[in-house]
Design a protein around this motif. Structure first.
Motif, PDB file in Angstrom:
ATOM      1  N   UNK A   1      41.027  97.991  28.432  1.00 53.08           N
ATOM      2  CA  UNK A   1      41.969  96.954  28.055  1.00 53.08           C
ATOM      3  C   UNK A   1      41.557  96.354  26.721  1.00 53.08           C
ATOM      4  N   UNK A   2      42.520  96.176  25.837  1.00 51.58           N
ATOM      5  CA  UNK A   2      42.274  95.560  24.543  1.00 51.58           C
ATOM      6  C   UNK A   2      42.418  94.050  24.693  1.00 51.58           C
ATOM      7  N   UNK A   3      41.313  93.322  24.589  1.00 43.70           N
ATOM      8  CA  UNK A   3      41.357  91.873  24.792  1.00 43.70           C
ATOM      9  C   UNK A   3      42.214  91.167  23.757  1.00 43.70           C
ATOM     10  N   UNK A   4      42.447  91.821  22.619  1.00 42.05           N
ATOM     11  CA  UNK A   4      43.268  91.188  21.586  1.00 42.05           C
ATOM     12  C   UNK A   4      44.704  91.004  22.054  1.00 42.05           C
ATOM     13  N   UNK A   5      45.076  91.652  23.160  1.00 37.96           N
ATOM     14  CA  UNK A   5      46.414  91.464  23.722  1.00 37.96           C
ATOM     15  C   UNK A   5      46.556  90.111  24.409  1.00 37.96           C
ATOM     16  N   UNK A   6      45.443  89.448  24.675  1.00 40.36           N
ATOM     17  CA  UNK A   6      45.488  88.153  25.345  1.00 40.36           C
ATOM     18  C   UNK A   6      45.704  87.060  24.301  1.00 40.36           C
ATOM     19  N   UNK A   7      46.740  86.293  24.493  1.00 38.04           N
ATOM     20  CA  UNK A   7      47.123  85.257  23.536  1.00 38.04           C
ATOM     21  C   UNK A   7      45.978  84.272  23.286  1.00 38.04           C
ATOM     22  N   UNK A 124      51.902  94.189  42.347  1.00 35.76           N
ATOM     23  CA  UNK A 124      53.041  94.680  41.559  1.00 35.76           C
ATOM     24  C   UNK A 124      53.810  93.511  40.938  1.00 35.76           C
ATOM     25  N   UNK A 125      54.003  92.441  41.703  1.00 36.61           N
ATOM     26  CA  UNK A 125      54.702  91.270  41.161  1.00 36.61           C
ATOM     27  C   UNK A 125      53.963  90.705  39.955  1.00 36.61           C
ATOM     28  N   UNK A 126      52.636  90.643  40.043  1.00 32.79           N
ATOM     29  CA  UNK A 126      51.833  90.163  38.905  1.00 32.79           C
ATOM     30  C   UNK A 126      51.974  91.105  37.721  1.00 32.79           C
ATOM     31  N   UNK A 127      51.875  92.392  37.988  1.00 33.69           N
ATOM     32  CA  UNK A 127      51.951  93.385  36.912  1.00 33.69           C
ATOM     33  C   UNK A 127      53.289  93.322  36.180  1.00 33.69           C
ATOM     34  N   UNK A 128      54.366  93.117  36.925  1.00 32.77           N
ATOM     35  CA  UNK A 128      55.701  93.148  36.328  1.00 32.77           C
ATOM     36  C   UNK A 128      56.009  91.940  35.457  1.00 32.77           C
ATOM     37  N   UNK A 129      55.169  90.911  35.492  1.00 32.94           N
ATOM     38  CA  UNK A 129      55.343  89.791  34.568  1.00 32.94           C
ATOM     39  C   UNK A 129      54.947  90.179  33.147  1.00 32.94           C
ATOM     40  N   UNK A 130      54.171  91.260  33.015  1.00 33.69           N
ATOM     41  CA  UNK A 130      53.670  91.664  31.703  1.00 33.69           C
ATOM     42  C   UNK A 130      52.387  90.972  31.306  1.00 33.69           C
ATOM     43  N   UNK A 131      51.950  90.019  32.122  1.00 29.40           N
ATOM     44  CA  UNK A 131      50.695  89.323  31.830  1.00 29.40           C
ATOM     45  C   UNK A 131      49.503  90.224  32.179  1.00 29.40           C
ATOM     46  N   UNK A 132      48.363  89.954  31.556  1.00 29.83           N
ATOM     47  CA  UNK A 132      47.129  90.607  31.972  1.00 29.83           C
ATOM     48  C   UNK A 132      46.851  90.239  33.428  1.00 29.83           C
ATOM     49  N   UNK A 133      46.413  91.222  34.218  1.00 33.42           N
ATOM     50  CA  UNK A 133      46.146  90.998  35.637  1.00 33.42           C
ATOM     51  C   UNK A 133      44.654  91.191  35.889  1.00 33.42           C
ATOM     52  N   UNK A 134      44.022  90.157  36.432  1.00 29.55           N
ATOM     53  CA  UNK A 134      42.608  90.223  36.796  1.00 29.55           C
ATOM     54  C   UNK A 134      42.519  90.479  38.296  1.00 29.55           C
ATOM     55  N   UNK A 135      42.013  91.631  38.666  1.00 28.97           N
ATOM     56  CA  UNK A 135      41.931  92.056  40.058  1.00 28.97           C
ATOM     57  C   UNK A 135      40.539  91.778  40.595  1.00 28.97           C
ATOM     58  N   UNK A 136      40.419  90.813  41.497  1.00 25.31           N
ATOM     59  CA  UNK A 136      39.126  90.552  42.127  1.00 25.31           C
ATOM     60  C   UNK A 136      38.837  91.648  43.160  1.00 25.31           C
ATOM     61  N   UNK A 137      37.660  92.234  43.090  1.00 29.29           N
ATOM     62  CA  UNK A 137      37.295  93.253  44.076  1.00 29.29           C
ATOM     63  C   UNK A 137      37.113  92.608  45.445  1.00 29.29           C
ATOM     64  N   UNK A 138      37.787  93.178  46.440  1.00 31.89           N
ATOM     65  CA  UNK A 138      37.635  92.648  47.785  1.00 31.89           C
ATOM     66  C   UNK A 138      36.198  92.713  48.258  1.00 31.89           C
ATOM     67  N   UNK A 139      35.762  91.690  48.975  1.00 33.76           N
ATOM     68  CA  UNK A 139      34.396  91.661  49.495  1.00 33.76           C
ATOM     69  C   UNK A 139      34.152  92.809  50.474  1.00 33.76           C
ATOM     70  N   UNK A 140      35.222  93.415  50.917  1.00 28.99           N
ATOM     71  CA  UNK A 140      35.200  94.477  51.923  1.00 28.99           C
ATOM     72  C   UNK A 140      35.462  95.850  51.310  1.00 28.99           C
TER      73      UNK A 140
END
Length: 274
Positions: A1-7, A124-140
């Motif tokens: 991911x290119x961080x420069x995409x983050x406003x 998918x709902x988060x992704x479709x906003x076009x915003x960067x999505x931070x996925x926390x790894x499940x503890x499991x």
């Protein structure tokens, strides 16, 4: 991911790590601005790219009487004010599908909590906003399993996903960080280590999560040595009285010394690999 995409992300330096930091939950405007101002001062001095973190609501509380927030719109407006005041990007958690579009109006990064990262519709709902999505790894979840969470984002037409490790359950009331997972997850995307949540001690009989803030620097140093792209940590000027996760937070007074040490370690690591 290119961080420069983050406003508004500043101090971009491929040789340094970036930081997501702030309070666990937005408790009010004054506290959010106070924390952000101090972290901006420190990260600007150390040339660390910085994203302000704050949850607009806390949906995954152990007890029904636990603090969950000050109101969705009120907290989101505070996050937006922090971003505009200091010209920095902001990140917040979402918990329900309809949260995605709502929060996207106010923040730059949408975060999927670890408990919910396998909820396909939410990701998918988060992704479709076009915003960067931070996925926390499940503890499991294994580090390898996170490739599928990333693919849900990219298959939804969004290439801006990052993964955050926040520890793995160890028995009923403890967490561990398996640092072998860092290089594994870096194969799938930008990888962050959530230092403070990795030190939680959940499922206490009191219904209030405990923690080991004395181990924050140990875990953070190990993360830098292992090659994480960024660090995530919760910080507050009064952790003992924070309304959420105070037991594992870093006191704001200790942040500059910690980050200064971590920058030095990163410089040594860079020299070794140059």
């Amino acid at each position: 991911m290119d961080l420069s995409n983050i406003k508004n992300i500043k101090n971009l330096d491929a040789n340094n790590f970036f930081l997501l930091a702030g309070p666990c939950a937005i408790e009010g405007e004054e506290m959010a601005l106070r924390i952000a101002e101090k972290v901006v001062e420190i990260t600007s001095k150390l040339k660390i790219p910085y994203v302000f973190k704050g949850s607009f609501k806390k949906a995954n509380r152990s007890r029904i009487d636990s603090f969950t927030g000050i109101g969705n719109e009120k907290a989101l407006k505070i996050l937006k004010k922090v971003g505009e005041t200091f010209e920095i990007p902001t990140v917040t958690d979402i918990h329900e599908n309809e949260d995605a579009a709502m929060a996207a109006e106010y923040v730059d990064i949408l975060q999927i909590p670890a408990f919910l990262v396998r909820q396909t519709d939410l990701v998918v709902a988060a992704a479709k906003t076009g915003k960067t999505v931070n996925l926390k790894k499940g503890q499991f979840m294994s580090p390898e399993a996170m490739q599928h969470a990333v693919k849900k984002v990219t298959d939804s037409g969004n290439d801006n996903a990052m993964i955050t490790d926040r520890g793995t359950m160890f028995g009923y009331q403890d967490m561990i960080v398996d640092f072998r997972g860092i290089p594994t997850m870096k194969q799938y995307g930008t990888t962050v280590l959530d230092v403070t949540h990795s030190l939680q001690q959940p499922n206490q009989s009191s219904g209030v999560t405990g923690g080991r803030p004395d181990m924050i620097e140990t875990i953070a140093r190990a993360g830098i040595v292992t090659g994480v792209d960024g660090l995530f940590m919760e910080t507050h000027f009064d952790p003992a009285n924070a309304k959420s996760d105070g037991a594992n937070m870093l006191h704001l007074d200790h942040l500059e010394k910690l980050l200064s040490n971590l920058v030095k370690i990163r410089q040594v690591v860079n020299q070794i690999h140059s």
